[in-house]
Design an enzyme around this catalytic site. Sequence first.
Site, PDB file in Angstrom:
ATOM      1  N   ASP A  65       0.875  -1.141  -0.017  1.00  0.00           N
ATOM      2  CA  ASP A  65       0.060   0.083   0.218  1.00  0.00           C
ATOM      3  C   ASP A  65       0.952   1.375  -0.069  1.00  0.00           C
ATOM      4  OD1 ASP A  65       0.964  -0.710   2.709  1.00  0.00           O
ATOM      5  OD2 ASP A  65      -0.621   0.718   3.478  1.00  0.00           O
ATOM      6  N   ASP A  87       7.991   5.145  -1.576  1.00  0.00           N
ATOM      7  CA  ASP A  87       7.604   4.294  -0.477  1.00  0.00           C
ATOM      8  C   ASP A  87       6.321   3.613  -0.985  1.00  0.00           C
ATOM      9  OD1 ASP A  87       7.089   3.174   2.051  1.00  0.00           O
ATOM     10  OD2 ASP A  87       6.556   5.117   2.968  1.00  0.00           O
ATOM     11  N   GLU A 115       0.252  -1.272   5.670  1.00  0.00           N
ATOM     12  CA  GLU A 115       1.157  -0.778   6.358  1.00  0.00           C
ATOM     13  C   GLU A 115       1.247   0.678   6.764  1.00  0.00           C
ATOM     14  OE1 GLU A 115       5.353   0.787   7.432  1.00  0.00           O
ATOM     15  OE2 GLU A 115       3.929   1.623   5.830  1.00  0.00           O
ATOM     16  N   HIS A 320       5.987   9.830   1.427  1.00  0.00           N
ATOM     17  CA  HIS A 320       4.751  10.529   1.692  1.00  0.00           C
ATOM     18  C   HIS A 320       4.500  11.920   1.328  1.00  0.00           C
ATOM     19  CE1 HIS A 320       4.052   7.525   5.259  1.00  0.00           C
ATOM     20  NE2 HIS A 320       4.401   6.936   4.120  1.00  0.00           N
TER      21      HIS A 320
HETATM   22 ZN   LIG Z   1       6.792   2.544   3.676  1.00  0.00          ZN
END
Ligand SMILES: [Zn+2]
Length: 348
Positions: A65, A87, A115, A320
């Site tokens: 994810d 990520d 996660e 992110h």
């Molecule tokens: Zn990660």
Amino acid sequence: VRDPAALAARYLAIDSPTGEEEALAAAVAEDLSAGGPRPELVEGCVVWRNHDGDPRATLLAGHLDTVSGVLPREAPEGQLAGRGAVDMKGGLAVAVALASSGPGVPLTVVAYPGEEGPLAGSGLARLRTARPELLAAHRGVLLEPTGGFVELGCQGVVRARVHCAGRRAHVARAWMGENAIAHLAPVLERLGALERREPIVGGVRYREAIEPVGVRGGIAGNVVPDAAVLELSYRFAPDIGPQDAVARLEAALAEVLSPGERLEVTEAVSGATSDPALFDGLIGGAFGVRAKLGWTDVAQLAWVGVPAVNFGPGDPELAHTDREVVEVAEVRFCAQALWRWLHADGAA
Ligand SMILES: [Zn+2]
């Protein structure tokens, strides 16, 4: 070795925010099947093994994810962009590329959902409970973005609330009351003065962080408030456990909290250390070695007895953010470094 950059590009084209990982899981399962054995699907996790519980196995793990929010995928030559580029679809692609290149050494690959949310929703946590034997390995690598550095261990996490108390009164007769918000001042001062430790563990320096992250209080413009709450985050170095971390906060606050005021711990999760000796060969082939500043699933792997490190492509500072971009060369570099390490020492 199969080109991980091509796989990463394929995975970037499949959106997989937390809770919507099925399509990506299917693509990963299909790509892993190219390496001979078919993967198992357990609790939403894709588990691929070319062995039947070999204790010398190496575990490569990564999450399917991403955080939410779609990003443009156009990128200049030599780069990959899009949500998850950092990520961690590059890392995921590296694991799949190695498994599907006929590694010839006992290898387990686990790709798991959930996660980027609370631990309770983690696919790895469910797999750990349902089928821990599938995770058995003598060493593990979590392919989180580390910019090609080996990042040892991970920090622990304490989240807590400081409840300050007072006595209500009309603001015009404030001396009749006791202002709970004013009680936050000595609490903040004590926390500000509390040592942020920087212990060296396994040859690398962990740097602690203690931060107020939220504050609530107040009733109305004409009332002296009788309650105020400070939310706290403590990221602690893994040379101590969560009980020790909580005890540090309690000791620091003991002298400033009045009767009726208290520290409420809402989450206390251990970090993990990594024995660098187990990862010498990988460290030698990486850009360098340092501590992981943050909590990662290296802790969950430690809980099932798998000593692990973080190692993968992508600048962790871009994770992110809205600038998730990774160099193709870095994705390939990580795959090559892991491939050499898998075949150089111990595993075979
Ligand atoms: Zn990660």
